[in-house]
Design an enzyme around this catalytic site. Structure first.
Site, PDB file in Angstrom:
ATOM      1  N   GLU A 327      57.464  61.559   7.831  1.00  0.00           N
ATOM      2  CA  GLU A 327      57.683  61.520   6.391  1.00  0.00           C
ATOM      3  C   GLU A 327      56.362  61.360   5.656  1.00  0.00           C
ATOM      4  O   GLU A 327      55.495  60.583   6.055  1.00  0.00           O
ATOM      5  CB  GLU A 327      58.661  60.410   6.006  1.00  0.00           C
ATOM      6  CG  GLU A 327      58.362  59.045   6.555  1.00  0.00           C
ATOM      7  CD  GLU A 327      59.498  58.052   6.313  1.00  0.00           C
ATOM      8  OE1 GLU A 327      60.639  58.487   6.045  1.00  0.00           O
ATOM      9  OE2 GLU A 327      59.238  56.846   6.405  1.00  0.00           O
ATOM     10  N   CYS A 328      56.206  62.154   4.608  1.00  0.00           N
ATOM     11  CA  CYS A 328      55.032  62.157   3.747  1.00  0.00           C
ATOM     12  C   CYS A 328      53.761  62.381   4.571  1.00  0.00           C
ATOM     13  O   CYS A 328      53.557  63.463   5.101  1.00  0.00           O
ATOM     14  CB  CYS A 328      54.959  60.887   2.900  1.00  0.00           C
ATOM     15  SG  CYS A 328      53.981  61.112   1.380  1.00  0.00           S
ATOM     16  N   GLY A 329      52.899  61.388   4.718  1.00  0.00           N
ATOM     17  CA  GLY A 329      51.684  61.581   5.499  1.00  0.00           C
ATOM     18  C   GLY A 329      51.980  62.018   6.919  1.00  0.00           C
ATOM     19  O   GLY A 329      51.252  62.832   7.509  1.00  0.00           O
ATOM     20  N   PHE A 331      54.563  63.806   7.823  1.00  0.00           N
ATOM     21  CA  PHE A 331      54.939  65.214   7.712  1.00  0.00           C
ATOM     22  C   PHE A 331      53.699  66.090   7.618  1.00  0.00           C
ATOM     23  O   PHE A 331      53.618  67.152   8.249  1.00  0.00           O
ATOM     24  CB  PHE A 331      55.833  65.397   6.489  1.00  0.00           C
ATOM     25  CG  PHE A 331      55.987  66.822   6.040  1.00  0.00           C
ATOM     26  CD1 PHE A 331      56.575  67.772   6.861  1.00  0.00           C
ATOM     27  CD2 PHE A 331      55.536  67.212   4.781  1.00  0.00           C
ATOM     28  CE1 PHE A 331      56.711  69.098   6.433  1.00  0.00           C
ATOM     29  CE2 PHE A 331      55.672  68.519   4.351  1.00  0.00           C
ATOM     30  CZ  PHE A 331      56.259  69.468   5.179  1.00  0.00           C
ATOM     31  N   SER A 429      59.524  65.629   6.133  1.00  0.00           N
ATOM     32  CA  SER A 429      59.842  65.644   4.710  1.00  0.00           C
ATOM     33  C   SER A 429      58.830  64.806   3.954  1.00  0.00           C
ATOM     34  O   SER A 429      58.213  63.890   4.513  1.00  0.00           O
ATOM     35  CB  SER A 429      61.248  65.085   4.481  1.00  0.00           C
ATOM     36  OG  SER A 429      61.498  64.850   3.108  1.00  0.00           O
TER      37      SER A 429
END
Length: 460
Positions: A327-329, A331, A429
């Protein structure tokens, strides 16, 4: 046990520094402090943990139900002397402008905690009176433990402020903190520098404690807090015997995790095995899944790219069907390439074919409701989860990405976007999910890990 919430009229008040000073001062007095952070924040809880020696937990009135928040608070205050919950943004700021959903005020009411209002008094004089009065009167159901002025210029300035309040507000003034650049914690694009990179030294903590003990009437605050009856709820559910080993990326580049997410995984039968994508020459042995949280991969992109053996192994396991969630970083690390703010490209793992790029301005911020449009390693189509986004990067590649499995609803205009990229059993994501919004997701991820485990055994 007693407790209170620390809130401010607006962001930028120096609330976190004051919170750390109060937590440290209480712990220095020998009190067992239960720290909490209201809202979707990963950085402040790390500093809370540093000064109290106790893991700080997130509370959130929009991502999580009232019952979940109450249970979390009660479970983690048992056996403690005092609970200190740092608020998010301004006292009444939350999901939207019509309600207090997700706000510090909402949480204070849910938990029955009084509020310590921290007001940034830099360049302020008599105008503090209507400001404090307005916050005191806006919601009559809230109780206030007092007001503390921050960033005052001198003791005479504090006297002026106290005189302005007299006869206009009911809450007591508990002191004034002098401006002192030596106690400031450095900041950057996602907030304060993390405690992994800027651990509070003993000298820094000493300054924080002295700041509170010398400039705040901490005894008056404590004396005014009501005693809460001991909690009598059921004991916390036990942790299952681990059935799978999940590698969790944990270092300066990947450090944004809700502690509850890891706890929920453990309660469902996961053994958490931490490793560093920055420094580890190889993954830990016998892993059945991988979890890459957010953080700052853009600041360490060169070092991450240089660990070619680890990057190749992660891509290989993704292709082999290992459940991987980022997730985020995290991802961004699972994508093919990361371009830093100067435009320099850095190869990442390549589990996804996309390229992400950093920008000097914010690209996305806010709460998100996620509805799964297809089955994934986190659960079936139709399942709803809640989380938030906060990032300065975006996907820029023209190449077709893998299938999306999320419909993400943003706050403004109920706009929905297709997101959540999935290939094999790898899911990535930009949304930071809180598993407490749908605890079943941990069980689904573990079942996917168990399936991969069995596949490996059948091959061997």
């Amino acid at each position: 046990m007693r407790g209170f919430v620390i809130a401010a009229p607006a962001s930028g008040s120096g609330k976190t520094t004051v919170t750390l000073g109060i937590m440290a001062a209480l712990a220095r007095r020998g009190l067992r402090v239960a720290p909490f952070k209201i809202g979707p924040d990963f950085i402040d809880p790390g500093h809370h943990t540093r000064v109290t020696g106790v893991i700080s937990r997130n509370l959130d009135g929009w991502m999580l139900s009232e019952r979940y928040n109450r249970d979390c608070f009660e479970r983690h205050t048992r056996g403690t002397d005092i609970a200190v919950a740092e608020g998010v943004m301004g006292l009444f700021d939350g999901y939207d402008g019509r309600t207090d959903a997700g706000s510090t005020a909402q949480m204070a009411r849910w938990l029955g905690l009084p509020v310590l209002l921290v007001v940034n008094a830099r360049s302020m004089a008599r105008s503090v009176a209507p400001l404090v009065q307005g916050f005191e009167r806006f919601d009559p159901s809230l109780r206030f433990a007092g007001v503390l002025f921050n960033n005052i210029g001198s003791p005479n300035h504090l006297t002026y402020l106290k005189d302005a309040l007299e006869g206009h507000v009911r809450m007591p003034c508990l002191g004034g903190i002098l401006r002192d650049d030596r106690i400031a914690i450095p900041e950057r694009h996602l907030g304060l520098v993390t405690q992994d990179e800027h651990p509070l030294s003993g000298q820094h903590t000493d300054r924080l404690v002295a700041m509170i003990e010398n400039r705040m009437n901490l005894d008056a605050l404590l004396d005014g807090l009501p005693e809460r009856p001991p909690e009598t709820g059921p004991p916390a559910p036990g942790i299952r015997t681990p059935s799978v080993r999940i590698g969790v990326a944990s270092d300066r580049a990947f450090c944004f995790y809700y502690q509850d997410n890891l706890d929920i995984l453990e309660k469902n039968g996961a053994e958490i095995v931490r490793f560093s994508p920055l420094d580890a020459p190889a993954l830990p042995e016998r892993l059945d899944g991988l979890y890459f949280g957010g953080g700052y991969p853009e600041l360490f992109a060169r070092q991450l790219a240089g660990n070619t053996a680890l990057r190749s192994r992660i891509k290989e396991l993704s292709r082999a069907g290992m459940p991987i969630y980022g997730e985020c970083g995290g991802f961004m690390y699972l994508c093919r390439e990361l371009r830093d703010v100067e435009g320099t490209p850095h190869p990442m793992t390549g589990c996804f074919p996309m390229v992400t790029a950093m920008y000097p301005r914010l690209k996305s911020l806010g709460y998100r409701q996620v509805t799964q449009t297809r089955d994934s390693v986190l659960g079936p189509a139709g399942q709803q989860m809640r989380g938030h986004e906060f990032h300065y990067s975006e996907i820029i590649s023209d190449s077709d990405g893998p299938a999306t499995v999320y419909s993400v609803e943003k706050r403004i205009g109920n706009h929905r976007t297709a997101e959540g990229f999935s290939t094999a059993r790898t899911l990535g994501s930009y949304v930071h999910l809180h598993f407490g919004s749908r605890p079943e997701v941990a069980g689904h991820f573990i079942k996917a890990c168990q399936a991969f485990q069995q596949e490996r055994k059948s091959v061997s």
